[in-house]
Design a protein around this motif. Structure first.
Motif, short mmCIF file in Angstrom:
data_model
loop_
_atom_site.label_atom_id
_atom_site.label_comp_id
_atom_site.label_asym_id
_atom_site.label_seq_id
_atom_site.Cartn_x
_atom_site.Cartn_y
_atom_site.Cartn_z
N PHE A 228 0.84 -1.21 0.00
CA PHE A 228 0.00 0.00 0.00
C PHE A 228 0.87 1.25 0.00
CE2 PHE A 228 -2.23 3.38 2.34
CZ PHE A 228 -3.40 3.47 1.59
N LEU A 229 1.91 1.24 0.82
CA LEU A 229 2.82 2.38 0.89
C LEU A 229 3.55 2.57 -0.43
CD1 LEU A 229 4.05 4.55 2.73
CD2 LEU A 229 5.79 2.88 3.39
N GLY A 230 4.01 1.48 -1.02
CA GLY A 230 4.72 1.56 -2.29
C GLY A 230 3.87 2.14 -3.40
N PHE A 231 2.58 1.93 -3.31
CA PHE A 231 1.66 2.42 -4.33
C PHE A 231 1.65 3.95 -4.38
CE2 PHE A 231 -2.73 3.06 -6.04
CZ PHE A 231 -2.54 2.37 -7.22
N PHE A 232 1.90 4.60 -3.24
CA PHE A 232 1.85 6.06 -3.18
C PHE A 232 3.24 6.71 -3.25
CE2 PHE A 232 -2.21 4.86 -1.36
CZ PHE A 232 -3.07 5.78 -1.95
N LEU A 233 4.29 5.91 -3.26
CA LEU A 233 5.64 6.47 -3.32
C LEU A 233 6.10 6.73 -4.76
CD1 LEU A 233 7.42 4.40 -0.53
CD2 LEU A 233 6.60 6.76 -0.41
N LEU B 32 0.87 14.14 -3.96
CA LEU B 32 0.07 13.06 -3.39
C LEU B 32 -1.42 13.26 -3.64
CD1 LEU B 32 1.85 12.39 0.03
CD2 LEU B 32 1.92 10.99 -2.05
N LEU B 33 -1.88 14.51 -3.54
CA LEU B 33 -3.30 14.80 -3.78
C LEU B 33 -3.65 14.60 -5.25
CD1 LEU B 33 -3.80 17.95 -1.52
CD2 LEU B 33 -4.74 15.66 -1.15
N VAL B 34 -2.77 15.05 -6.14
CA VAL B 34 -2.99 14.84 -7.57
C VAL B 34 -3.04 13.34 -7.87
CG1 VAL B 34 -1.95 15.05 -9.86
CG2 VAL B 34 -2.03 17.02 -8.35
N ASN B 35 -2.13 12.59 -7.27
CA ASN B 35 -2.09 11.15 -7.49
C ASN B 35 -3.37 10.47 -6.99
OD1 ASN B 35 -0.66 8.62 -8.18
ND2 ASN B 35 -0.70 8.28 -5.98
N MET B 36 -3.87 10.90 -5.84
CA MET B 36 -5.10 10.32 -5.30
C MET B 36 -6.29 10.57 -6.23
SD MET B 36 -4.73 11.11 -1.21
CE MET B 36 -6.39 10.52 -0.88
N LEU B 37 -6.37 11.76 -6.79
CA LEU B 37 -7.45 12.07 -7.73
C LEU B 37 -7.30 11.27 -9.02
CD1 LEU B 37 -7.87 15.93 -7.26
CD2 LEU B 37 -9.33 14.10 -6.39
N ALA C 110 -6.12 6.94 -17.65
CA ALA C 110 -4.70 6.79 -17.35
C ALA C 110 -3.85 7.55 -18.36
CB ALA C 110 -4.32 5.31 -17.34
N VAL C 111 -4.23 7.47 -19.64
CA VAL C 111 -3.50 8.18 -20.70
C VAL C 111 -3.71 9.69 -20.57
CG1 VAL C 111 -3.35 8.56 -23.19
CG2 VAL C 111 -3.50 6.23 -22.29
N MET C 112 -4.95 10.09 -20.37
CA MET C 112 -5.31 11.50 -20.33
C MET C 112 -4.61 12.23 -19.18
SD MET C 112 -9.13 13.20 -20.11
CE MET C 112 -9.40 12.74 -18.39
N LEU C 113 -4.42 11.53 -18.05
CA LEU C 113 -3.88 12.18 -16.85
C LEU C 113 -2.42 11.82 -16.59
CD1 LEU C 113 -6.94 11.59 -14.48
CD2 LEU C 113 -6.44 13.62 -15.86
N LEU D 107 -4.74 18.30 -13.25
CA LEU D 107 -5.45 17.27 -14.02
C LEU D 107 -5.99 17.86 -15.32
CD1 LEU D 107 -7.44 15.58 -11.11
CD2 LEU D 107 -5.20 14.94 -12.01
N ASP D 108 -6.56 19.05 -15.24
CA ASP D 108 -7.08 19.71 -16.44
C ASP D 108 -5.97 20.00 -17.44
OD1 ASP D 108 -9.65 19.68 -15.44
OD2 ASP D 108 -9.52 21.71 -14.59
#
Length: 262
Positions: free
Chosen positions: A61-66, A104-109, A150-153, A171-172
């Motif tokens: 789980f941690l590795g997913f966000f690193l 991290l916030l961008v990644n979560m979105l 995934a491609v768009m962002l 994101l935009d």
């Protein structure tokens, strides 16, 4: 306006990756140090029937966000390499961690958007146990929107690091930059995915070898190595795609892209 070229983007990605290999891998190791520590000190339980050691869930789980933090740190080195220069290890690291919370916030979105797009795929996997054909159709229907998002962002994190427009605006901006080049970007990501799959096959072989030799530590170490190398390579690819879109689509100069770090 020049067109995004898959071959050129991949060629630059691998060239930069190998030219800066010690630095990029070093950055990934530093960022992934909590993941490495957890995987080595708190390994998952060993299945008594197969002898295969499970991955520690907290570490996974941690590795997913690193990974996104690695991208943030590596982006500066990639942009410097594109202009024929290089960045110091400390500058790359400070650049990555200075944008820690926005990244991290961008990644979560991004994960949320891709997850919502893939909801039918998840339901399809569940349905396949009851009705294989319906489940398969739902799986296919869910994969397409997930891939699209995934491609768009895909360059939202480099945008967040370089342009710093804000969380939603990142994101935009990624959507705006990738427009018109998404098939090419999909091709680049497909090559990366194929490489990841090949390494996964090798990993399975190492797992089986580890089971045969009763060496669970070997399996854990190889899993960590694959995670770090592929995260580092993905970071270079994302930053390279961002550079190519900015320079080819918008005519930005490589020097201009690093001026924000001055």
């Amino acid at each position: 306006m020049q067109k995004f070229q898959v071959g050129e983007a991949l060629s630059k990605t691998f060239a930069i990756f190998f030219k800066s290999f010690p630095k990029i891998i070093g950055l990934a190791i530093v960022v992934y140090s909590p993941y490495i520590a957890i995987q080595l000190t708190m390994p998952g339980a060993v299945d008594p029937e197969t002898g295969i050691q499970a991955t520690n869930r907290l570490g996974a789980f941690l590795g997913f966000f690193l990974g996104p933090i690695v991208t943030a740190a590596v982006t500066y080195e990639v942009l410097q390499r594109m202009r024929g220069q290089t960045a110091s290890f400390s500058d790359c690291l400070s650049t990555g961690f200075s944008r820690l919370f926005p990244v991290l916030l961008v990644n979560m979105l991004m994960i949320l958007a891709i997850g919502v797009g893939s909801v039918f795929a998840i339901l399809g996997i569940v349905m396949m146990t009851q009705n294989p054909w319906v489940g398969l159709l739902m799986l296919v229907a869910g994969i397409i929107p997930g891939i699209y998002f995934a491609v768009m962002l895909c360059v939202a994190i480099p945008v967040c690091v370089v342009e710093r427009p804000g969380i939603i605006a990142s994101l935009d901006r990624s959507s705006e930059l990738t427009k018109g080049s998404r098939w090419g970007i999909f091709g680049a990501l497909l090559v990366f995915g194929a490489l990841y799959f090949l390494l996964f096959i090798v990993l399975v072989g190492v797992v089986l070898a580890g089971v045969a030799s009763d060496s669970a530590t070997l399996v854990v170490i190889f899993t960590i190595a694959v995670t770090i190398v592929m995260s580092a390579l993905q970071a270079v690819l994302m930053a390279t795609i961002y550079h190519e879109l900015r320079t080819k689509k918008e005519g930005a100069a490589s020097d201009d892209l690093v001026n924000v770090f001055a």
